[in-house]
Design a protein around this motif. Structure first.
Motif, short mmCIF file in Angstrom:
data_model
loop_
_atom_site.label_atom_id
_atom_site.label_comp_id
_atom_site.label_asym_id
_atom_site.label_seq_id
_atom_site.Cartn_x
_atom_site.Cartn_y
_atom_site.Cartn_z
N GLN A 13 0.83 -1.19 0.00
CA GLN A 13 0.00 0.00 0.00
C GLN A 13 0.87 1.25 0.00
O GLN A 13 2.03 1.21 0.44
CB GLN A 13 -0.91 0.00 1.22
N PRO A 14 0.34 2.36 -0.48
CA PRO A 14 1.10 3.62 -0.41
C PRO A 14 1.54 3.90 1.02
O PRO A 14 0.79 3.69 1.97
CB PRO A 14 0.08 4.65 -0.90
N PRO A 88 2.45 5.35 -5.45
CA PRO A 88 1.99 4.64 -6.65
C PRO A 88 2.93 4.82 -7.84
O PRO A 88 3.07 3.91 -8.67
CB PRO A 88 0.62 5.28 -6.91
N SER A 117 -0.22 0.11 -4.46
CA SER A 117 -1.63 0.36 -4.75
C SER A 117 -2.46 0.07 -3.52
O SER A 117 -2.10 -0.74 -2.67
CB SER A 117 -2.08 -0.53 -5.91
N THR A 118 -3.63 0.71 -3.47
CA THR A 118 -4.59 0.41 -2.42
C THR A 118 -5.47 -0.75 -2.86
O THR A 118 -6.29 -1.22 -2.10
CB THR A 118 -5.47 1.64 -2.13
#
Length: 118
Positions: A13-14, A88, A117-118
């Motif tokens: 995740q970011p 990202p 990415s989420t």
């Protein structure tokens, strides 16, 4: 032919972190510098990310400075790319390559995919 092997990629995740490894047999003995490049999509140009000189001095692209850190273990012939605060825009295939030095340098690995990415 010297086979370089990258590992450590994945989905994060970011804001997360990953540590990539590049095992480059003999890079220290051969006097190789080790560079990391990334390619955001097939057919796109490789973007230089970071490099460890033959003397163990790291350099970084402005886009990753302060977030990525290089280190090396010459006993294990491995260079590590610690990537923190991932964005990202860091999503890419990351590959390492050895340069300079003698004929034991000048090889690319197959790459390891990093997806932020989420």
């Amino acid at each position: 032919v010297v086979q370089l092997v990258e590992s450590g990629g994945g989905l994060v995740q970011p804001g997360g972190s990953l540590r990539l490894s590049c095992t480059a047999p003999g890079f220290s003995a051969n006097g190789c510098a080790v560079h990391w490049y990334r390619r955001r999509a097939p057919g796109k140009e490789n973007e230089w990310v970071s490099a460890m000189s033959t003397r163990g001095i790291p350099r970084y692209a402005d886009s990753v400075k302060g977030r990525f850190t290089l280190s090396r273990d010459t006993r294990e012939d491995t260079v590590y790319l610690q990537m923190n605060d991932l964005e990202p825009g860091d999503t890419a295939m990351y590959s390492c390559v050895t340069t300079d030095g003698n004929s034991g340098c000048g090889y690319w690995g197959q790459g390891t995919q990093v997806t932020v990415s989420t």
